[in-house]
Scaffold this motif. Structure first.
Motif, PDB file in Angstrom:
ATOM      1  N   GLY A  33       0.836  -1.186   0.000  1.00 34.09           N
ATOM      2  CA  GLY A  33       0.000   0.000   0.000  1.00 34.09           C
ATOM      3  C   GLY A  33       0.875   1.241   0.000  1.00 34.09           C
ATOM      4  N   GLU A  34       0.272   2.387  -0.299  1.00 33.11           N
ATOM      5  CA  GLU A  34       0.974   3.662  -0.211  1.00 33.11           C
ATOM      6  C   GLU A  34       0.767   4.238   1.176  1.00 33.11           C
ATOM      7  N   HIS A  35       1.786   4.781   1.750  1.00 26.86           N
ATOM      8  CA  HIS A  35       1.695   5.349   3.093  1.00 26.86           C
ATOM      9  C   HIS A  35       0.655   6.466   3.120  1.00 26.86           C
ATOM     10  N   GLY A  36      -0.402   6.258   3.896  1.00 28.41           N
ATOM     11  CA  GLY A  36      -1.479   7.235   3.966  1.00 28.41           C
ATOM     12  C   GLY A  36      -2.395   7.238   2.772  1.00 28.41           C
ATOM     13  N   GLY A  37      -2.203   6.295   1.838  1.00 33.22           N
ATOM     14  CA  GLY A  37      -2.994   6.262   0.612  1.00 33.22           C
ATOM     15  C   GLY A  37      -4.307   5.524   0.773  1.00 33.22           C
ATOM     16  N   GLN A  38      -5.198   5.738  -0.171  1.00 36.65           N
ATOM     17  CA  GLN A  38      -6.484   5.048  -0.149  1.00 36.65           C
ATOM     18  C   GLN A  38      -6.284   3.541  -0.195  1.00 36.65           C
TER      19      GLN A  38
END
Length: 298
Positions: free
Chosen positions: A243-248
């Motif tokens: 996942g992307e850090h802080g991403g949806q």
């Protein structure tokens, strides 16, 4: 000849294959899903101090709520098929024995090749990892996370590759219609009003291509088993591993990379639509498509 099994899969849809019923069915299903999400969002907003985490899926709880909400979507598909088309659940998925057989064969083959591809990916991009979450907490959540993904991917397959693809194939003989139209809908469903143009185009190209692969596997096998296995294996990697850090949609991910938005904020220019990342993803999709096709031949 490659799609000879598709005819039997489509047969239950032929008695009531008019476009009016299909369009009304799609509208009802989408409204039911939106209504279900509003209910879940409203209830959890009362209980949670951070309702945005539910909508964005940036926490484990928020992501699980999002995924379980797809139960409304799947139930709506089953109800529409029954009430508007006089079709039962089994008519949407195909022969149950073949579904289980093809799901198992495809899922095992995909897991094996995806492990290899992920090792290669981490060899090149492992240095960019920003955070690895607590493995024990992630593992403890794994059973309920996989259950949530089963509901989400199963509901989407029922709708796009089951209901919509079947109904269009019953009405139109050309594969160009029943392969392309459901996956335009599938791609459009992944459009985000909060993302920039480039990100949206990349996402929609990827999801459209992914949908084509799933539709092709459905037509070749005559059931939803392979497409379901493909969708589940992909989403396990995309939602539970990375996942992307802080991403949806990053709430359940074990490994977090820097977000694209963070790169742009630091002055890095946005990528072109046909970026290296997208080319890699499409190449990855080609490999798993060929792997799934090979698994179905055994």
């Amino acid at each position: 000849m490659a799609y000879r099994n598709h005819d039997a899969f489509v047969d239950p849809a032929r008695p009531k294959s008019d476009l009016g019923s299909l369009i009304l069915g799609i509208i009802f299903i989408e409204l039911a899903f939106i209504f279900g999400f509003i209910i879940m969002y409203g209830v959890m907003t009362v209980l949670s101090q951070d309702p945005d985490a539910i909508y964005q899926g940036t926490t484990a709880g928020g992501m699980l709520i999002q995924l379980f909400t797809f139960a409304f979507f799947g139930i709506a598909v089953i109800l529409v098929a029954e009430l508007r088309h006089n079709r039962d659940f089994l008519s949407l998925i195909g022969n149950p024995f073949h579904v289980v057989r093809d799901f198992r064969a495809t899922f095992i083959a995909l897991c094996m090749i995806m492990v290899l591809l992920e090792v290669i990916y981490l060899t090149f991009y492992g240095s960019q990892i920003l955070e690895v979450r607590n493995v024990f907490r992630w593992a403890a959540l794994l059973p309920i996370s996989v259950l949530a993904l089963l509901i989400q991917t199963g509901s989407e397959e029922l709708f796009y590759r089951g209901y919509v693809q079947q109904q269009l194939a019953a009405r139109f003989n050309s594969p160009l219609i029943w392969l392309i139209v459901p996956n335009i809908l599938f791609a459009w469903a992944h459009y985000s009003s909060e993302a920039d143009y480039t990100s949206n185009m990349q996402t929609m190209i990827w999801t459209f291509s992914f949908g084509l692969v799933a539709s092709d596997l459905t037509a070749r096998s005559g059931n939803l088993g392979p497409a379901f296995a493909l969708h589940l294996a992909n989403n396990i990697a995309a939602m539970l591993l990375y996942g992307e850090h802080g991403g949806q949609g990053s709430g359940l991910a074990l490994i977090l990379f820097p977000s694209v938005d963070a790169d742009i904020a630091q002055g890095q220019s946005a990528e072109t639509i046909l970026s290296i990342g997208l080319i890699y993803q499409l190449g990855f999709l080609l490999i798993i498509w060929l792997t799934a096709r090979n698994a179905l031949r055994r």
